[in-house]
Design a protein around this motif. Structure first.
Motif, PDB file in Angstrom:
ATOM      1  N   ASP A  30       0.906  -1.167   0.222  1.00  0.00           N
ATOM      2  CA  ASP A  30       0.016   0.009   0.162  1.00  0.00           C
ATOM      3  C   ASP A  30       0.928   1.448  -0.080  1.00  0.00           C
ATOM      4  O   ASP A  30       0.899   2.247   0.905  1.00  0.00           O
ATOM      5  N   ARG A  31       1.706   1.217  -1.111  1.00  0.00           N
ATOM      6  CA  ARG A  31       2.967   2.265  -1.187  1.00  0.00           C
ATOM      7  C   ARG A  31       2.394   3.641  -1.030  1.00  0.00           C
ATOM      8  O   ARG A  31       2.978   4.507  -0.148  1.00  0.00           O
ATOM      9  N   ASP A  32       1.711   4.111  -1.592  1.00  0.00           N
ATOM     10  CA  ASP A  32       1.172   5.573  -1.748  1.00  0.00           C
ATOM     11  C   ASP A  32       0.692   5.867  -0.434  1.00  0.00           C
ATOM     12  O   ASP A  32       0.952   7.006   0.185  1.00  0.00           O
ATOM     13  N   ARG A  33      -0.150   5.198   0.181  1.00  0.00           N
ATOM     14  CA  ARG A  33      -0.916   5.297   1.563  1.00  0.00           C
ATOM     15  C   ARG A  33       0.127   5.621   2.598  1.00  0.00           C
ATOM     16  O   ARG A  33       0.010   6.080   3.565  1.00  0.00           O
ATOM     17  N   PHE A  34       1.211   4.332   2.533  1.00  0.00           N
ATOM     18  CA  PHE A  34       2.104   4.125   3.611  1.00  0.00           C
ATOM     19  C   PHE A  34       3.095   5.652   3.482  1.00  0.00           C
ATOM     20  O   PHE A  34       3.122   6.120   4.617  1.00  0.00           O
ATOM     21  N   MET A  35       3.350   6.138   2.302  1.00  0.00           N
ATOM     22  CA  MET A  35       4.183   7.328   2.267  1.00  0.00           C
ATOM     23  C   MET A  35       3.429   8.534   2.861  1.00  0.00           C
ATOM     24  O   MET A  35       4.011   9.228   3.520  1.00  0.00           O
ATOM     25  N   GLU A  36       2.275   8.679   2.517  1.00  0.00           N
ATOM     26  CA  GLU A  36       1.311   9.528   2.894  1.00  0.00           C
ATOM     27  C   GLU A  36       1.237   9.692   4.434  1.00  0.00           C
ATOM     28  O   GLU A  36       1.550  10.845   4.933  1.00  0.00           O
ATOM     29  N   VAL A  37       0.969   8.503   4.840  1.00  0.00           N
ATOM     30  CA  VAL A  37       0.753   8.542   6.506  1.00  0.00           C
ATOM     31  C   VAL A  37       2.295   9.007   7.156  1.00  0.00           C
ATOM     32  O   VAL A  37       2.182   9.774   7.957  1.00  0.00           O
ATOM     33  N   CYS A  38       3.259   8.428   6.681  1.00  0.00           N
ATOM     34  CA  CYS A  38       4.727   8.567   7.262  1.00  0.00           C
ATOM     35  C   CYS A  38       5.170   9.813   7.049  1.00  0.00           C
ATOM     36  O   CYS A  38       5.651  10.403   7.909  1.00  0.00           O
ATOM     37  N   GLY A  39       5.038  10.443   5.808  1.00  0.00           N
ATOM     38  CA  GLY A  39       5.361  11.852   5.383  1.00  0.00           C
ATOM     39  C   GLY A  39       4.655  12.772   6.207  1.00  0.00           C
ATOM     40  O   GLY A  39       5.473  13.648   6.849  1.00  0.00           O
ATOM     41  N   ASN A  40       3.313  12.651   6.424  1.00  0.00           N
ATOM     42  CA  ASN A  40       2.714  13.634   6.957  1.00  0.00           C
ATOM     43  C   ASN A  40       2.965  13.786   8.634  1.00  0.00           C
ATOM     44  O   ASN A  40       3.027  14.654   9.188  1.00  0.00           O
ATOM     45  N   PHE A  41       2.941  12.521   9.102  1.00  0.00           N
ATOM     46  CA  PHE A  41       3.340  12.261  10.450  1.00  0.00           C
ATOM     47  C   PHE A  41       4.764  13.086  10.946  1.00  0.00           C
ATOM     48  O   PHE A  41       5.064  13.776  11.609  1.00  0.00           O
ATOM     49  N   LEU A  42       5.793  12.802   9.965  1.00  0.00           N
ATOM     50  CA  LEU A  42       7.271  13.192  10.204  1.00  0.00           C
ATOM     51  C   LEU A  42       7.131  14.568  10.176  1.00  0.00           C
ATOM     52  O   LEU A  42       7.955  15.327  10.931  1.00  0.00           O
ATOM     53  N   LEU A  43       6.355  15.302   9.227  1.00  0.00           N
ATOM     54  CA  LEU A  43       6.490  16.807   8.819  1.00  0.00           C
ATOM     55  C   LEU A  43       5.430  17.402   9.775  1.00  0.00           C
ATOM     56  O   LEU A  43       5.461  18.654   9.592  1.00  0.00           O
ATOM     57  N   GLY A  44       4.743  16.851  10.546  1.00  0.00           N
ATOM     58  CA  GLY A  44       3.611  17.268  11.520  1.00  0.00           C
ATOM     59  C   GLY A  44       2.366  17.673  10.697  1.00  0.00           C
ATOM     60  O   GLY A  44       1.901  18.699  11.378  1.00  0.00           O
ATOM     61  N   THR A  45       1.875  17.035   9.517  1.00  0.00           N
ATOM     62  CA  THR A  45       0.760  17.746   8.915  1.00  0.00           C
ATOM     63  C   THR A  45      -0.303  16.759   9.198  1.00  0.00           C
ATOM     64  O   THR A  45       0.154  15.350   9.320  1.00  0.00           O
ATOM     65  N   SER A  46      -1.462  16.932   8.780  1.00  0.00           N
ATOM     66  CA  SER A  46      -2.409  15.932   8.934  1.00  0.00           C
ATOM     67  C   SER A  46      -2.569  14.935   7.796  1.00  0.00           C
ATOM     68  O   SER A  46      -1.962  15.433   6.669  1.00  0.00           O
ATOM     69  N   SER A  47      -2.942  13.892   7.941  1.00  0.00           N
ATOM     70  CA  SER A  47      -3.303  12.737   6.873  1.00  0.00           C
ATOM     71  C   SER A  47      -4.807  12.375   6.813  1.00  0.00           C
ATOM     72  O   SER A  47      -5.414  12.332   7.729  1.00  0.00           O
TER      73      SER A  47
END
Length: 313
Positions: free
Chosen positions: A296-313
């Motif tokens: 689930d590559r796209d969703r995984f990156m979205e969740v991780c990226g937004n978490f690390l940068l402090g934005t909502s997902s």
């Protein structure tokens, strides 16, 4: 063939004084992006032990989509780092502390304590990263534990439930091989493959990089056999009784937990992290097993990226 990367990448080696190694030791690394970037870098801890960084290369998406520099490295005992095949079965060498020291050595080499960094551990790397974070290391800003169990006992309990759902003939083959201690036969390999295709990586065909990781484990199983055992669900190695327990309450940073709906790391073994870590978020990927970063590559990156940068997902 894997496409050539379009991103800047540098590779190198770091001297590592591994305790009781008996020989010089080096940790191989690859940096995607630049550590001079204003963005905090993300250090990746691969699984196995001994699977190498190769199967986690999709995480370069976090650089391409979010501008987060990535530090991959092969832990000692595998890949392009120093191997120790002479230490098969040496419980005094293959310890969590060995890998703590290697990680600390890498962080200090790149002088990241003051700037800070993120950490993502997958599978065994999640165990390692979570246990290391319990020490409250200086510089750690956020933590991602991807399909990393908090308890091997609970992981094994979950595995038994998953094994019970396999076709009767497959289940019987696994049980017969376990009773004989026969873990190298074609019979065990073929039966195990059914479990792996359901609960490790459900993509068909399995991605080349994931196949390469399994090949690495087969070519040098020293750390895997000593710490884990003969398979993902037959755990006889020296971390078979490991669990983080209440020590997880020492993790001070915001932490993201992930696993897949069909993951070999079931909710049972994720729950202790969620219970004890004070600042925690848990996401289960509905279309994944153990390799959410592929399945689930796209969703995984979205969740991780937004978490690390402090934005909502």
């Amino acid at each position: 063939m894997t496409a050539k990367p379009s991103h800047p990448a540098t590779e190198g080696e770091i001297d590592f004084d591994a305790p009781n190694a008996g020989k010089p030791c080096k940790t191989w690394y690859k940096i995607v992006g630049s550590l001079d970037s204003p963005s905090l870098p993300l250090i990746i801890l691969h699984g196995g032990p001994g699977a190498t960084h190769i199967y986690l290369t999709p995480l370069t998406d976090l650089y391409e989509k979010y501008g987060i520099p990535i530090i991959f490295y092969d832990q000692v005992g595998c890949g392009r780092s120093t191997h120790f095949q002479e230490k098969m079965g040496d419980d005094s060498f293959w310890t969590f502390d060995l890998f703590y020291q290697e990680l600390d050595n890498l962080i200090d080499h790149f002088k990241l304590r003051e700037k800070g960094f993120f950490l993502l551990g997958q599978s065994w790397g999640g165990m390692l990263g979570g246990a290391w974070a319990c020490r409250r290391p200086k510089g750690l800003k956020k933590l991602v534990l991807a399909s990393g169990p908090a308890s091997i006992r609970l992981m094994s309990k979950g595995s038994k439930l998953l094994l019970a759902q396999l076709p009767p003939d497959v289940r019987k083959a696994i049980e017969d091989c376990e009773q004989r201690g026969d873990f190298e036969s074609l019979e065990f390999e073929e039966a195990s493959a059914v479990f792996y295709k359901r609960h490790v990586c459900r993509l068909d065909p399995m991605p080349e990089d994931v196949q390469e990781a399994f090949k690495n484990l087969k070519e040098d199983p020293t750390s895997y056999m000593t710490m884990q055992g003969p398979s993902e669900f037959v755990i006889t190695g020296n971390f078979k009784d490991w669990e983080v327990g209440q020590d997880a309450s020492n993790i001070e940073v915001e932490t993201l937990l992930t696993n897949g709906k069909y993951d070999e790391v079931t909710d049972l073994s994720i729950e202790p992290w969620a219970k004890f870590i004070p600042k925690v978020k848990w996401v289960t990927f509905e279309n994944s097993s153990h390799m959410s970063h592929y399945e689930d590559r796209d969703r995984f990156m979205e969740v991780c990226g937004n978490f690390l940068l402090g934005t909502s997902s």
